[in-house]
Design an enzyme around this catalytic site. Sequence first.
Site, PDB file in Angstrom:
ATOM      1  N   ASN A  88     -59.849  -2.175  31.925  1.00 62.02           N
ATOM      2  CA  ASN A  88     -59.998  -1.238  32.729  1.00 62.02           C
ATOM      3  C   ASN A  88     -61.109  -0.743  32.656  1.00 62.02           C
ATOM      4  O   ASN A  88     -61.933  -0.468  31.586  1.00 62.02           O
ATOM      5  CB  ASN A  88     -58.766   0.228  32.495  1.00 62.02           C
ATOM      6  N   THR A 127     -46.110   6.967  15.521  1.00 61.66           N
ATOM      7  CA  THR A 127     -47.060   7.925  15.547  1.00 61.66           C
ATOM      8  C   THR A 127     -47.180   9.676  15.992  1.00 61.66           C
ATOM      9  O   THR A 127     -46.689   9.540  17.002  1.00 61.66           O
ATOM     10  CB  THR A 127     -48.143   7.407  15.917  1.00 61.66           C
ATOM     11  N   GLY A 162     -49.270  12.328  16.002  1.00 58.62           N
ATOM     12  CA  GLY A 162     -50.221  13.581  15.919  1.00 58.62           C
ATOM     13  C   GLY A 162     -50.892  14.228  14.109  1.00 58.62           C
ATOM     14  O   GLY A 162     -51.194  13.193  12.678  1.00 58.62           O
ATOM     15  N   LYS A 163     -50.431  15.015  14.335  1.00 56.62           N
ATOM     16  CA  LYS A 163     -50.914  15.790  12.791  1.00 56.62           C
ATOM     17  C   LYS A 163     -50.351  15.601  11.649  1.00 56.62           C
ATOM     18  O   LYS A 163     -50.368  15.914  11.182  1.00 56.62           O
ATOM     19  CB  LYS A 163     -51.122  17.235  13.149  1.00 56.62           C
ATOM     20  N   ALA A 164     -49.525  14.943  12.296  1.00 57.26           N
ATOM     21  CA  ALA A 164     -48.143  14.681  11.143  1.00 57.26           C
ATOM     22  C   ALA A 164     -48.178  13.621  10.409  1.00 57.26           C
ATOM     23  O   ALA A 164     -47.186  13.188   9.220  1.00 57.26           O
ATOM     24  CB  ALA A 164     -46.458  15.277  11.813  1.00 57.26           C
ATOM     25  N   ASP A 217     -54.915   3.383  20.292  1.00 58.42           N
ATOM     26  CA  ASP A 217     -55.402   1.772  19.779  1.00 58.42           C
ATOM     27  C   ASP A 217     -55.834   1.860  18.989  1.00 58.42           C
ATOM     28  O   ASP A 217     -55.386   0.787  18.051  1.00 58.42           O
ATOM     29  CB  ASP A 217     -55.946   1.782  20.467  1.00 58.42           C
TER      30      ASP A 217
END
Length: 294
Positions: free
Chosen positions: A10, A214, A216-218, A246
Amino acid sequence: MKFLNYGSINIDLIFSVDHVVKPGETLSSTNLVKSAGGKGANQSAALAKAGAQVFHGGKVGSDGQFLVELLKSYGVDTSFVRHYEGSTGQALIQLDKNRQNAIVLFGGGNHAIEQKEIDETLTHFEAGDCLVLQNEIVHTSYLIEKAKQRGMTICLNTAPFDEKIAQLPLQLVDILVLNEIEGASLAGLEIDVPYVQTLEILVRKFPKAEIVLTAGKAGAYYGFKDIRLHAPIYDQPVVDTTGAGDTFIGYFLAARSKGYGTEKALNFSCKASGLAVSKSGAMASIPFASEVFC
């Protein structure tokens, strides 16, 4: 192992605005940035920067040649990127003062891919090679089925998540990568349930697939058969989260191909993502192998 990433390419047009435009409103932008994007292209860049041998398959118009050259500069083999007399995929992004965004996508070349092009590309790959896919191009089911017939390992990232995901032959996927929201949706759960609960349901629902969640912050969670793993985030000041997922996928696959165990691969992937969010941009923020594998 060779990686074939058949994925989106893109052109991102990023408008900096005070707030996301309202219906009927005309709004001035304080800045405009034209950059490389597409989850497929970002993941190919991550794989290449991590030191993997990666080929990108896709389609662009004449306006997308700079994207092809950029991928090449990172070490991606673009032999299977076709050109056509149309537009490259586009993303019009409004980025407000709070770093929240609103995005309008135009498929362009990502939706002009033909099955005969897929067939020709797959003749260059064999059992033991890995096909990497996202949900931004056409003929994803066809790609999964044809690659499985060749004995390839199939890694599917379900982003961006929509109703088309449930229509894919997910029983043929070997590695399923989702974020916490996508994982909860596919598991039929509310998004605020514990991540381990989401993981358990996905492992039971797709017993032949390795599940990478996934959060995030965890950090990140992994489940396959009786194995359960967790890796914490690599804590860095957050500047821009674009491309973090990615980056994670590229490094996870590359680390595994280099012979690292799954737990080590998860930790390297979290480190790479942490480094990526500490810089601006998508492809440009992805770290190189020397920064991660140390």
